[in-house]
Structures are given as C-alpha cells and as structure tokens.
Scaffold this motif. Structure first.
Motif, PDB file in Angstrom:
ATOM      1  N   ASP B  65      -4.291   5.634  11.521  1.00 53.38           N
ATOM      2  CA  ASP B  65      -4.105   6.646  10.486  1.00 53.38           C
ATOM      3  C   ASP B  65      -3.453   5.983   9.282  1.00 53.38           C
ATOM      4  O   ASP B  65      -2.573   5.143   9.450  1.00 53.38           O
ATOM      5  N   THR B  66      -3.894   6.390   8.094  1.00 48.80           N
ATOM      6  CA  THR B  66      -3.196   5.956   6.897  1.00 48.80           C
ATOM      7  C   THR B  66      -2.401   7.145   6.387  1.00 48.80           C
ATOM      8  O   THR B  66      -2.913   8.266   6.344  1.00 48.80           O
ATOM      9  N   VAL B 106       0.248  -0.549   1.389  1.00 52.96           N
ATOM     10  CA  VAL B 106      -0.268  -0.712   0.032  1.00 52.96           C
ATOM     11  C   VAL B 106       0.821  -0.212  -0.905  1.00 52.96           C
ATOM     12  O   VAL B 106       1.145   0.990  -0.925  1.00 52.96           O
ATOM     13  N   LEU B 107       1.427  -1.139  -1.648  1.00 49.51           N
ATOM     14  CA  LEU B 107       2.551  -0.816  -2.528  1.00 49.51           C
ATOM     15  C   LEU B 107       2.065  -0.779  -3.967  1.00 49.51           C
ATOM     16  O   LEU B 107       1.208  -1.576  -4.363  1.00 49.51           O
ATOM     17  N   GLU B 108       2.644   0.130  -4.747  1.00 47.57           N
ATOM     18  CA  GLU B 108       2.310   0.187  -6.167  1.00 47.57           C
ATOM     19  C   GLU B 108       3.325  -0.668  -6.933  1.00 47.57           C
ATOM     20  O   GLU B 108       4.539  -0.562  -6.705  1.00 47.57           O
ATOM     21  N   GLU B 109       2.818  -1.504  -7.787  1.00 45.57           N
ATOM     22  CA  GLU B 109       3.661  -2.329  -8.649  1.00 45.57           C
ATOM     23  C   GLU B 109       4.754  -1.468  -9.287  1.00 45.57           C
ATOM     24  O   GLU B 109       4.470  -0.361  -9.749  1.00 45.57           O
ATOM     25  N   GLY B 137       1.560  -7.090  10.729  1.00 42.57           N
ATOM     26  CA  GLY B 137       1.524  -6.277   9.521  1.00 42.57           C
ATOM     27  C   GLY B 137       0.847  -6.973   8.365  1.00 42.57           C
ATOM     28  O   GLY B 137       0.402  -8.120   8.471  1.00 42.57           O
ATOM     29  N   ASP B 138       0.776  -6.247   7.264  1.00 42.34           N
ATOM     30  CA  ASP B 138       0.124  -6.762   6.060  1.00 42.34           C
ATOM     31  C   ASP B 138       0.667  -5.975   4.870  1.00 42.34           C
ATOM     32  O   ASP B 138       0.936  -4.781   4.990  1.00 42.34           O
ATOM     33  N   THR B 139       0.823  -6.643   3.746  1.00 38.40           N
ATOM     34  CA  THR B 139       1.275  -5.969   2.531  1.00 38.40           C
ATOM     35  C   THR B 139       0.353  -6.323   1.374  1.00 38.40           C
ATOM     36  O   THR B 139       0.103  -7.498   1.116  1.00 38.40           O
ATOM     37  N   ILE B 152       0.893   3.827   3.873  1.00 37.02           N
ATOM     38  CA  ILE B 152       1.117   3.033   5.092  1.00 37.02           C
ATOM     39  C   ILE B 152       0.038   3.338   6.121  1.00 37.02           C
ATOM     40  O   ILE B 152      -0.130   4.487   6.525  1.00 37.02           O
ATOM     41  N   ASN B 153      -0.683   2.316   6.533  1.00 34.51           N
ATOM     42  CA  ASN B 153      -1.565   2.467   7.693  1.00 34.51           C
ATOM     43  C   ASN B 153      -0.839   1.967   8.928  1.00 34.51           C
ATOM     44  O   ASN B 153      -0.241   0.895   8.910  1.00 34.51           O
ATOM     45  N   THR B 154      -0.852   2.765   9.987  1.00 39.66           N
ATOM     46  CA  THR B 154      -0.437   2.233  11.278  1.00 39.66           C
ATOM     47  C   THR B 154      -1.605   2.376  12.245  1.00 39.66           C
ATOM     48  O   THR B 154      -2.333   3.372  12.220  1.00 39.66           O
TER      49      THR B 154
END
Lengths: 346, 346
Positions: B65-66, B106-109, B137-139, B152-154
């Motif tokens: 799920d994201t 997935v982070l926003e600048e 994990g991954d960013t 966040i996807n887990t």
C-alpha cells in the motif's frame, strides 16, 4: 474548493480522477480494465488484500524501489519497464531468483488513462521477460499538482539458493572487479530528453533485466563475493559504498572502462563525469582472482555482457578509498558526490 | 532552470534537497542520521540493495500500500504510523503473521527534516508494537510542487500458518459477520482536520494494528472463512467486494452497527453515509454460525474489540447484493459508490 470530491463519471474513461483511488466502483473498474488484463495470475485474481504463495524453506530476498523517472517515456524504455527491471536487478545482484513483485501506483489526477495503460502493459511485458509475477498492488490518486504523472513502487521477493551469500561486506583484497558493459547511457539519454538535445547516433537507455547475467556469473564463478547494479550515482557511488562496507581500497583503470562516444561527448558538454552517471542495465561483480576470467567469459556469452571486462582490483592499500588510474598514467581519488548530478533518473 | 541540481549543502541539515534522493553522500547521511537509528536491525544494517531473511517452508503472504494521507498528522495518528498499521492489517486479515516490511519514501523537495524524523520514529514505534522489522527501503526526492510532503509505500511479508486459507471467495451463506467496533472515526477525523472543524469531544482516528484481534479470532473460530479490514470505502465497499467475490447476498442490521455521536453528527452535517467512511482499525470476520459467539467473545477480550458484535448474515437471497435493514424496519440496498466521498484518506 471543498474536500468532498465531485462525481465526474463522464471523464473517467479517459482520465484519472480522484475517485479512481477511492476504493469504490471507479477503483474496481481500473482494476478490471487496466491491471487485471495486463498482470493476470491466480494470486492477483483472488482480489484479496494480500497475495499468498508457496515458498520452500530457505532464504528469501526482498527489495523495494519507488520509480519517479522524468520523463516517463524515453528512448530505450519507460517508467513501467524500469519499475520491473530495477527491482528484479536488486534481487538478482543479491544472488536471488526473482519471483514475485508488488506494484504500488501514485497517480496524479488528470493523467490520461492511455498513458497508464501503456506503462502497465510495459510492466507486464517486462515481468514476463524476467519470469516474475505481479501478485498484489495498490493505487492512490493525488490532486493535480500534488504528484507528477505516475510514481510506481515495486517491491520484489526472490529465493536465494542454498549456499549463496553475497554482500558488499564480503569483498576481499585481491578480488577482481568485472563490469558488464559501457557506462552512462541511461543518465545521458534522460538528460538529452529533458534538455531536448540531439546527440546523434542512436543513444538509448541501457534499461535491462540482469537476472540472466547474474545467474551466468554465479555458475561460472561460484566463489564470487558480491554483485551490485550501477544505478543512481553510477559506478563511483557503488564502488565507494562497497569500499566503505568492506573496509578495503579499490583501484580502477580508466582505460578499461567502456564509454560510448555520445556519452563521452555529452559528459564533456555538460561537465559531467561518466563515472557518476546512472545506468539501468550495468553491474559489477567482485570475484577472487582465480575465477575472474571465467566470470568475464560467462558475462560475454550473455547478450547484456558482450563488452564485459575486468576494470579494477580490490586492495589493502588506502582502505575505504576508490582510486582511478587515468589514461595519462596519473591517479585520482574518485569520491562519493554530495549529490548526483541529475535528479529523478530512476 | 537547468536540470542539473545545484549543490546547496548548507540547508541539508534542515530541509530535504533533491540531492537527498541521489544516491550520493546526502543520501548516505539521511540513511545514517534518520533511517538506521530508527529502524536498526541486522538485515537493514548490511546496507545491501536487498534484505535477506530465513523462511520456513510453507505459505507467505505479501501486501502493498502507498500512503498519501493528508494532513500527515492528525488526532490519533500520523502518516508514518498508518503506513505500518495499514500493511500489517492487510497481512493479518489474510491469516498471516506479519514479519518484514519494506519502506519506500517519496519526499518533496523542501520538506523539513524534522517532519521526516517524526514520521520515521512513529513508523519504528509502530513496527515494534506489531512485531515486524523494516528490513529494506528506498528514498526518492521530487521537485517542490511535484509531490506533497511525504508519500510512503510499505510492502509487507508474513507467514501463513499451516491449514489457514482465508479468502473472500470462501464466504458461505449462513456465515455471521462480526464487526470489532464503531465506524467512521478515521475518515471523520481527517475530514474535520482538513475543514478546521471542532466536532467536540475527543474524536480521533481509530488507526491501530489488528494482528492481535486477528490471531485471537483465528484461535477461537478455527473454521472462519474470511477477514477484511475496513479502510477506503468503509464497511459498504468491503461487503460489496465480498458479496461479488463469493457470489452471495449480505444482510446487515443498522441497529447493530456502532457509530459514535461525533461521527453521526459530522455525517449528518456533510451528507455522508457512515457506512462508506474510512476506518483504520476496524475489521469484519465471516464465521460459520456455530463459531460466531466464540468469535465475538474473542474479539471482546481484546482492547481493539470491546464493542465487537454480530452485525449481519450471509444469505443465498439477492446474490452480489448488500442489503441494510434500517432502524425503521425498512430495507435498502447498500451499493458500492462510484468513488469515495473523501480523497487521500490513507
């Protein structure tokens, strides 16, 4: 604007609406029209909130990546393909046989349904090529301006054969470093697309699945210590991470590293170092000296490793440091960059 | 603006820069300063591109799920906690014991590093509560305006005990439907936050992990047919999906369904039907009649099931249709909505 979504069913056949991520009838239709026909398999067709599959006793590898590459379509590939190959490759370089993937989509409201279908169909074709199944998934939709077209997370599970245990930490002085081909084609292709550059020739992303080269080299060099694919940050980042993790020094030969003319030209134009540019179908293998030639031969026998060669060696000198011997015969330190030169490359 | 990212190292201690997603030194620092201290475990600390763990022979469940909930912090929880509980719950209702999670950010600048740390620490605490480890994990970082704070996807993996095989498709006429508590608290809490409403009382999201109630009911009702958590689309969507999947009719009693005063009031105010409002700590269980009382008692013995009760029954009449008997004694069809009333609820 109210937070309550308006029903706009008339556009739902052409564009993604917030309702497509709501778990209601539009979500179900997206599943039936787009995802199920492409990914069809028994685990997914159960339509439960989890997939269930059989595993043999042993070790399982798990890897995740979210793909945000921009643009979504580029010469040699697209976001969907990349989302499958990238995660397959992270499993394969761990020595695992990739088997099952999950797919999590974040769609931006207003996305064309046609674009989504193209990406999903590419994912399905890529999964077939890799022998993996997409067994469970999720779709969220965010408001226009809160996303950027499509982001795709894939998480993969694979089986690690008995006796296989690769890790950067296992790398030892004396190991030879085998590279399977030329550097920088994915990164420079993306850069050229973004800047509207015509680089001449037929430069395209090297996006490709590495499970077959990995399996081939594992067979030919049973005592290999580690494999790593070269994505964000390119060859230099992978080498620096491994040098730190294993507390060893690494020496590479500039002359031995294949780089095609268009990549070399574009790097000169933009002041980029090809050692830092991203790849999506390249890998390095750390092999004890006595198995190095066998590893190279196994790579070369594979379509994705025709240009394979030994590009360097692991040493006890200068631990945690990567040194390049240039074509001029000088040496320079190849450090880890503070940040990559190109954002959103994968 | 050039696509080449400028180095702005001075702000990197307070805000997320594109470079934090680049695989270079800023990425490594984020890993060392934020993710590793919170999630610390042997699989993650290997710092390879994949986690490896042992599995017994048998069946494994996988779910993804994201999470894009907006706002990221709300009474009763936050995005990070939800990202752990949501995936744990999807595994648990499949009968699996949740064990390993991946986390893809997935982070926003421009995001504040402090916000990220809060979410990550909440994830770590939630994972401990559920007995799961975040092993890989991954960013990724996207430009300001191409994302919305944090997504966040887990993806989770759990082990399914021998002999356990739950699926919506297994549901049979005569099954009793057990609900573990009152509806709509998550959805209405989010709605109130977005609209700046003061609903009175202490309404908060019901976000909670359901692995313990699931284990309890599995033990008390070994012949149960299916469990399902009630998230997007609420009770009605879950019931409709199951009615279609099992080709059965479903009848529920309005009188039996607990809904608190604040949720009821807010639903009247906004014209919402609480049966469609999202929950994050509620579940239904389909149990043969002879095990129904045992299932209710097992639920009630758990903190997250104090209000558990039978709310309906599965029937051969009106297959694929969900019917509500209202408090007035009339009947109405509870259809699946085209779309949920509230976007970005999870």
């Amino acid at each position: 604007m109210s937070v309550l979504a308006c029903p706009i069913p008339f556009a739902a056949d052409e564009f993604i609406l917030l309702g497509h991520g709501s778990g209601g009838r539009l979500s179900a239709k997206l599943m039936e029209d787009v995802f199920l026909p492409a990914f069809r398999n028994p685990a997914l067709e159960r339509m439960d909130d989890q997939a269930v599959f059989n595993v043999p006793a042993g070790r399982v590898a798990m890897s995740t990546d979210t793909y945000v590459v921009k643009p979504m379509f580029f010469p040699g590939g697209n976001l969907g393909e990349l989302a499958v190959y990238g995660t397959v490759n992270d499993l394969a370089v761990g020595g695992a046989t990739p088997r099952y993937l999950s797919a999590g989509f974040v769609l931006e409201e207003g996305l064309s349904l046609e674009t989504l279908k193209q990406l999903v169909n590419s994912m399905a074709a890529a999964a077939r090529r890799c022998g993996v199944e997409i067994v469970t998934g999720d779709t969220k939709v965010v408001e226009k301006g809160s996303g950027d077209g499509v982001f795709i997370n894939t998480t993969g599970v694979g089986f690690v054969p008995e006796g296989v245990s690769y890790s950067a930490a296992n790398v030892r002085p004396g190991d030879r470093i085998v590279l399977n081909g030329s550097l920088g084609e994915h990164g420079i292709t993306i850069l050229a697309q973004r800047e509207g550059l015509e680089l001449g020739g037929d430069l395209r992303s090297d996006a490709a699945p590495l499970h077959e080269p990995c399996a081939a080299v594992m067979k030919a060099a049973p005592r290999l210590h580690a494999m790593r694919d070269l994505t964000r940050g390119g060859l230099s980042s992978a080498l620096n991470e491994i040098a730190r993790s294993a507390r060893v020094g690494i020496e590479i030969e500039e002359r031995a590293i294949p780089i095609c003319d268009q990549v070399r030209g574009a790097c000169e134009l933009f002041g980029l170092d090809p050692l830092y540019v991203a790849n999506e179908g390249k890998m390095i293998t750390f092999v004890p000296e006595e198995e190095a030639q066998a590893a190279v031969a196994a790579m070369q026998a594979n379509e994705l490793g025709r240009q394979a060669r030994i590009i360097g060696v692991v040493t006890e000198r200068h631990p945690r440091m990567v040194v390049l011997r240039t074509t001029l015969g000088t040496e320079r330190i190849v450090d880890m960059l503070a940040q990559d030169q190109l954002p959103r490359i994968c």
